[in-house]
Scaffold this active site. Structure first.
Site, PDB file in Angstrom:
ATOM      1  N   VAL A  19      19.081  27.958-100.712  1.00 50.78           N
ATOM      2  CA  VAL A  19      19.553  27.088 -99.630  1.00 50.78           C
ATOM      3  C   VAL A  19      18.465  26.105 -99.229  1.00 50.78           C
ATOM      4  O   VAL A  19      18.711  24.914 -99.065  1.00 50.78           O
ATOM      5  CB  VAL A  19      20.014  27.933 -98.433  1.00 50.78           C
ATOM      6  CG1 VAL A  19      20.404  27.047 -97.272  1.00 50.78           C
ATOM      7  CG2 VAL A  19      21.169  28.831 -98.844  1.00 50.78           C
ATOM      8  N   GLY A  20      17.265  26.589 -99.048  1.00 53.56           N
ATOM      9  CA  GLY A  20      16.171  25.723 -98.633  1.00 53.56           C
ATOM     10  C   GLY A  20      14.847  26.435 -98.785  1.00 53.56           C
ATOM     11  O   GLY A  20      14.783  27.644 -99.021  1.00 53.56           O
ATOM     12  N   GLY A  22      10.876  26.579 -96.990  1.00 56.97           N
ATOM     13  CA  GLY A  22      10.075  26.212 -95.843  1.00 56.97           C
ATOM     14  C   GLY A  22       8.618  26.534 -96.041  1.00 56.97           C
ATOM     15  O   GLY A  22       8.165  26.825 -97.156  1.00 56.97           O
ATOM     16  N   TYR A  24       6.939  29.092 -94.950  1.00 60.58           N
ATOM     17  CA  TYR A  24       6.579  30.502 -95.088  1.00 60.58           C
ATOM     18  C   TYR A  24       7.499  31.262 -96.028  1.00 60.58           C
ATOM     19  O   TYR A  24       7.426  32.473 -96.106  1.00 60.58           O
ATOM     20  CB  TYR A  24       6.575  31.171 -93.716  1.00 60.58           C
ATOM     21  CG  TYR A  24       5.548  30.561 -92.807  1.00 60.58           C
ATOM     22  CD1 TYR A  24       4.194  30.799 -93.006  1.00 60.58           C
ATOM     23  CD2 TYR A  24       5.922  29.732 -91.762  1.00 60.58           C
ATOM     24  CE1 TYR A  24       3.240  30.237 -92.186  1.00 60.58           C
ATOM     25  CE2 TYR A  24       4.972  29.166 -90.938  1.00 60.58           C
ATOM     26  CZ  TYR A  24       3.630  29.418 -91.151  1.00 60.58           C
ATOM     27  OH  TYR A  24       2.682  28.851 -90.344  1.00 60.58           O
ATOM     28  N   GLY A  25       8.386  30.594 -96.702  1.00 66.83           N
ATOM     29  CA  GLY A  25       9.246  31.318 -97.611  1.00 66.83           C
ATOM     30  C   GLY A  25      10.403  30.475 -98.085  1.00 66.83           C
ATOM     31  O   GLY A  25      10.409  29.256 -97.952  1.00 66.83           O
ATOM     32  N   LYS A  42      16.407  35.191 -95.848  1.00 72.49           N
ATOM     33  CA  LYS A  42      15.135  34.488 -95.748  1.00 72.49           C
ATOM     34  C   LYS A  42      14.045  35.384 -96.312  1.00 72.49           C
ATOM     35  O   LYS A  42      13.742  36.438 -95.756  1.00 72.49           O
ATOM     36  CB  LYS A  42      14.844  34.120 -94.291  1.00 72.49           C
ATOM     37  CG  LYS A  42      13.644  33.211 -94.118  1.00 72.49           C
ATOM     38  CD  LYS A  42      13.555  32.723 -92.676  1.00 72.49           C
ATOM     39  CE  LYS A  42      12.452  31.702 -92.508  1.00 72.49           C
ATOM     40  NZ  LYS A  42      12.381  31.200 -91.118  1.00 72.49           N
ATOM     41  N   ASP A 135      10.509  23.688 -82.201  1.00 83.69           N
ATOM     42  CA  ASP A 135      10.749  22.998 -83.481  1.00 83.69           C
ATOM     43  C   ASP A 135      12.223  22.675 -83.626  1.00 83.69           C
ATOM     44  O   ASP A 135      12.837  22.948 -84.659  1.00 83.69           O
ATOM     45  CB  ASP A 135      10.268  23.852 -84.647  1.00 83.69           C
ATOM     46  CG  ASP A 135      10.167  23.042 -85.945  1.00 83.69           C
ATOM     47  OD1 ASP A 135      10.087  21.803 -85.851  1.00 83.69           O
ATOM     48  OD2 ASP A 135      10.178  23.636 -87.030  1.00 83.69           O
TER      49      ASP A 135
END
EC number: 2.7.11.22
Length: 938
Positions: A19-20, A22, A24-25, A42, A135
């Site tokens: 999915v994406g 970032g 940190y993971g 995640k 954020d």
């Protein structure tokens, strides 16, 4: 429940894709093999080895276990595998970033209100639990197929109850959505999330980011271009911050304002909410409770009160064993409302208020947790606003720091992942707010209370809130607000706080605006209704030449206008339009707008891609196609990748400007300085015009401001205009200048360079016509010898052939070269190492063209004798010779002058300027000519 470190948990899921990714993971889309439920997992990086990843992971887990609300993404499961932590979330189809891709001109107003209302409800629940997300951006807002918004990614969230010693990171929130206090490194609180909501509200409305700054300093200036100068206290922080040492903001006397920015896009009620969310002073900024009570959300509040939603109530919200007797009066009302709705949250909020002895209305006056409209209005006085704040911002969890998060289990070892996802009955939102509500009386000095009056001092208290907006201010400080001497800045010296601020005020309060602004926009800030006639000269005012208001010793206007100042400010219709204007809503940006002249001196013009400022992302956002505007949608199409790299004023261009530079007609007005400046600016996107005449910024603005990609790229294909229409004249020049003709000398020069006929020197004019025949014979004789010499010494290398072809194609001879051409422009026609080869080739080609004439037997004996005579006469009487020497001197020796050590530019100027030096003194050129003739005689 402690999650065991087992390796087969992930086997329950089938990975469908990524999915994406970032900081940190990575987030994986998976399907449960038994239930076939789609989830998002995640997967954190090696959390056992990386302490930072471990801390972020623990923080996010604590937040998510606390925050159970319908608009916050649901954490379903957590497990470890091979030292890595896996969090299993509900899967949501897309995020707001993808929504904005699908709708590049913005979202319909009703959806905007729905999304913002849900976002504020999610933030309200976070703030009630003393958690600041920090954020909030479109990428972290998930949107389901039925338009339910979910706030996600709590990796940077911070629990305000961690006390005075909490290390509040300054670099949080994606830059475009960062509040001024975050950018300045000032103490901050819950209002930083509200600023992000205001930015997202604007971006949803027209599809364009509101403040797309590319650095912290540029972000601050981009904000000021729309909202006006920073308050004086924030200016103090700016000048005392070592990151901004030596920098100074240009004066922003005429900000664009949100009214002009969103005229025809946002209605007045929603615009009022946006203005209160984007207050520069965080003490004046709306918090969640005030936003949820705003009139713009009246429809959404009615939907929340619908009885059909009460059936979704979760039992753990009313089974708490810690409910006090004081809660019984509102428990019945709590059962009537949705367990995740904001109404329930505010009811719980009102429960603790009598303990704090606040003078609030009775609980019966709350409708679904909200005060009735007549009782609580967004327009009510500031004192009443401040009195209602302890409910939404009191730090009533200070005593136990969310006990189930910082439980004794976690005190055993920080390396243990002890995650009990199953919610205890005592962890409902209705009880979470009550566990330490007795402390609310001691925690009244939260960040909003500090602004009961703008200049009011904080009341001293033994138990001042440790996590309030002023948490880094020393206890002895009795200053008006958070912005006095924060620990992170040190003391302000007199030179910093007095002299620098006085300079800033001198800029801000400068009244000589006519120097920088057209008269049509001088009175745009006046309280009276302006006259509609100021739009008559809109097209001529597009040039920033009259609006470069930053040449005052600051970081001057050295860059082309930023993307925001063009697409955000220039395209927005000014507020001063009234009913007499003829602008339609479908194209409301054709008028002169306010922030037009503020070119950011802090911008490099390479705008970062959307939302890539914080985390490096592989997926570059695809921008929407250019399309026509619909009614009420006042912006151009969503910026594409070319627009992100350069400012785009778009519709402000006159319709006839189809190329990306001024027409030739304009160049004839602008003189030599603008021409040279334009030639420099055409070399690259990031040339900085320094000229003071104001024409160079105009060139740059027209060079990079087209919103359509084909027009942006077209300036690579269109030849650059020459001064005084010589752009067209050079193309029609003929090559017969080697012959005694006037055709080349009359058409190939600009005004500042009179035509030069090589056959009409002062000596020629004074002599009789019988010498003309001898001139031709001497010329052709020298041409023939020259041809023989070049045949024996082949030197037609690649660059010469290329330059010869270019010269033939452009049909420009040596005598037709304008004297204004810079040496760097000559590289298009010849190599720098051999600057005069092309001239020799041109002359050589001329001799071959006239070869039949030169081979005529009648001319040859005369030419040989004439050449000898002319050469000898040049040595003895250089200024009196008027026969064949004039033609030879003019046409031939210049290529042979190449061995002399001259720069390419000086050689060409000597070549073009021969007529000037010959009339005065021929000594500098004679040295070259003598050497050349000696070589020829050999």
């Amino acid at each position: 429940m402690k999650i065991p470190n087992i390796g087969n948990v992930m086997n329950k899921f089938e990975i469908l894709g990524v999915v994406g990714e970032g900081a940190y993971g990575v987030v994986l889309k998976c399907r449960h093999k038994e239930t076939h439920e789609i989830v998002a997992i995640k997967k954190f990086k090696d959390s056992e080895e990386n302490e930072e990843v471990k801390e972020t992971t623990l923080r996010e887990l604590k937040m998510l276990r606390t925050l159970k609300q319908e608009n916050i993404v649901e954490l379903k499961e957590a497990f470890r595998r091979r030292g890595k932590l896996y969090l299993v979330f509900e899967y949501v189809e897309k995020n707001m970033l993808e929504l904005l891709e699908e709708m590049p001109n913005g979202v319909p107003p009703e959806k905007v209100k729905s999304y913002i209302y849900q976002l504020i409800k999610a933030i309200h629940w976070c703030h009630k639990n003393d958690i600041v997300h920090r954020d909030i951006k479109p990428e972290n807002l998930l949107i389901s197929h039925n338009d339910v918004l979910k706030l996600c990614d709590f990796g940077f969230a911070r629990n305000l109850s961690e006390g005075n010693n909490a290390n509040y990171t300054e670099y949080v929130a994606t830059r475009w959505y960062r509040s001024p206090e975050l950018l300045l490194g000032a103490p901050y609180g819950k209002s930083v999330d509200m600023w992000s909501v205001g930015c997202i509200l604007g971006e949803l409305s027209d599809g364009q980011p509101l403040f797309p700054g590319e650095s912290e300093i540029d972000q601050l200036f981009t904000i000021q271009k729309v909202l006006g100068p920073l308050p004086s206290e924030q200016m103090k922080l700016f000048y005392s911050n070592p990151r901004f040492h030596g920098l100074r903001f240009p004066a922003v006397n005429h900000p664009q304002s949100l009214e002009r920015r969103y005229l025809g896009i946002l209605n007045s009620v929603l615009l009022d909410l946006m203005k209160n969310l984007l207050k520069l002073d965080p003490a004046d900024r709306y918090l969640t409770e005030q936003c949820l009570n705003h009139p713009t959300f009246q429809t959404q509040r009615l939907l929340d009160r619908s009885p059909s939603r009460s059936t979704k109530r979760k039992p753990y919200h009313v089974e708490s064993s810690t409910l006090s007797n004081r809660n019984q009066s509102t428990k019945g009302a709590a059962l009537q409302t949705h367990h995740r709705s904001n109404s329930k949250d505010i009811q719980n909020l009102s429960v603790g208020l009598p303990r704090a002895e606040e003078g609030l209305p009775a609980n019966e006056s709350f409708l679904n947790g909200n005060l009735a409209g007549a009782t609580l209005s967004p327009m009510h006085t500031k004192t009443y606003q401040a009195s209602t704040q302890p409910g939404s911002s009191s730090k009533d969890l200070t005593n136990n720091n969310i006990p189930h998060l910082l439980s004794p289990k976690e005190a055993k070892s920080k390396t243990e992942f002890d995650f009990n996802i199953d919610t205890k009955p005592s962890e409902g939102p209705g009880t979470k707010y009550l566990k330490s509500s007795t402390r609310s009386q001691q925690n009244r000095h939260s960040f909003m209370e500090s602004s009961q009056s703008k200049a009011g001092t904080l009341q001293p208290s033994e138990k001042q809130s440790r996590h309030s907006y002023i948490d880094t201010i020393p206890q002895s400080s009795r200053s008006p607000s958070y912005r006095t001497k924060a620990k992170s800045h040190g003391a302000l010296s007199d030179s910093k706080s007095v002299s620098n601020l006085s300079e800033a005020r001198a800029q801000i309060t400068e009244t000589n605006t006519s120097r920088y602004f057209p008269s049509s926009c001088l009175d745009l800030n006046s309280p009276t209704s302006p006259t509609p006639t100021r739009h008559t000269d809109t097209r001529t005012l597009l040039s920033p030449s009259g609006r470069n208001n930053r040449n005052e010793g600051t970081l001057d206007s050295r860059r082309t206008t930023t993307r925001h100042s063009k697409t955000m400010e220039e395209l927005k219709l000014p507020e001063h339009m009234d009913s007499s204007h003829s602008h339609s809503l479908s194209a409301p940006h054709e008028s002169f707008s306010y922030g037009l002249g503020y070119t950011s001196p802090f911008s490099s013009q390479q705008r970062p891609h959307r939302h890539s400022m914080y985390v490096t992302r592989d997926k570059v956002r695809a921008k929407g196609l250019d399309g026509s505007l619909s009614i009420g949608q006042g912006m151009a199409a969503r910026a594409n990748s070319l627009q992100l790299l350069s400012p785009q004023p778009g519709e402000q261009l006159p319709p006839e400007m189809t190329v990306a530079r001024p027409s030739v007609k304009e160049s004839s007005r602008e003189g030599a300085s603008s021409f040279h400046t334009r030639q420099k600016s055409e070399g690259g996107v990031y040339h900085d015009p320094h000229s003071d005449d104001g024409t160079a910024p105009k060139e740059n603005r027209h060079l990079y401001n087209d919103p359509v990609p084909r027009r942006v790229g077209s300036f690579y294909r269109v030849p650059s205009p020459r001064p005084d229409n010589s752009f067209h004249e050079n193309n029609v020049s003929t090559r017969v200048s080697s012959l005694p003709s006037d055709s080349s000398s009359g058409t190939n020069h600009s005004k500042r360079q009179p035509g030069f006929d090589p056959w009409k020197s002062p000596e020629n004019i004074s002599h009789a016509d019988q010498l003309k025949e001898k001139e031709k014979q001497g010329f052709f004789r020298s041409m023939k010898k020259k041809k023989k010499k070049t045949q024996t010494v082949p030197n037609t290398d690649g660059p010469d052939l290329l330059t010869l072809q270019k010269a033939i194609h452009s049909s420009s001879t040596a005598s037709s070269r304008p004297k204004e051409w810079r040496p760097e422009k000559l590289s298009d026609l010849q190599t720098q190492s051999q600057p005069l080869k092309s001239l020799r080739k041109l002359l050589h080609l001329s001799s071959s063209t006239n070869h039949p004439a030169s081979s005529d037997p009648r001319f040859q004996p005369l030419t040989a004798q004439q050449a000898k005579n002319s050469f000898s006469e040049i040595r003895i009487h250089p200024l009196s010779q008027a026969t064949g020497g004039s033609s030879n001197i003019r046409q031939e020796p210049t290529p042979k002058g190449r061995p002399a050590l001259q720069l390419p530019g000086s050689s060409l100027l000597r070549y073009n300027g021969w007529k000037h030096s010959r009339s005065r003194s021929s000594q500098p050129d004679e040295v070259i000519f003598l050497a050349s003739h000696e070589k020829w005689k050999q």
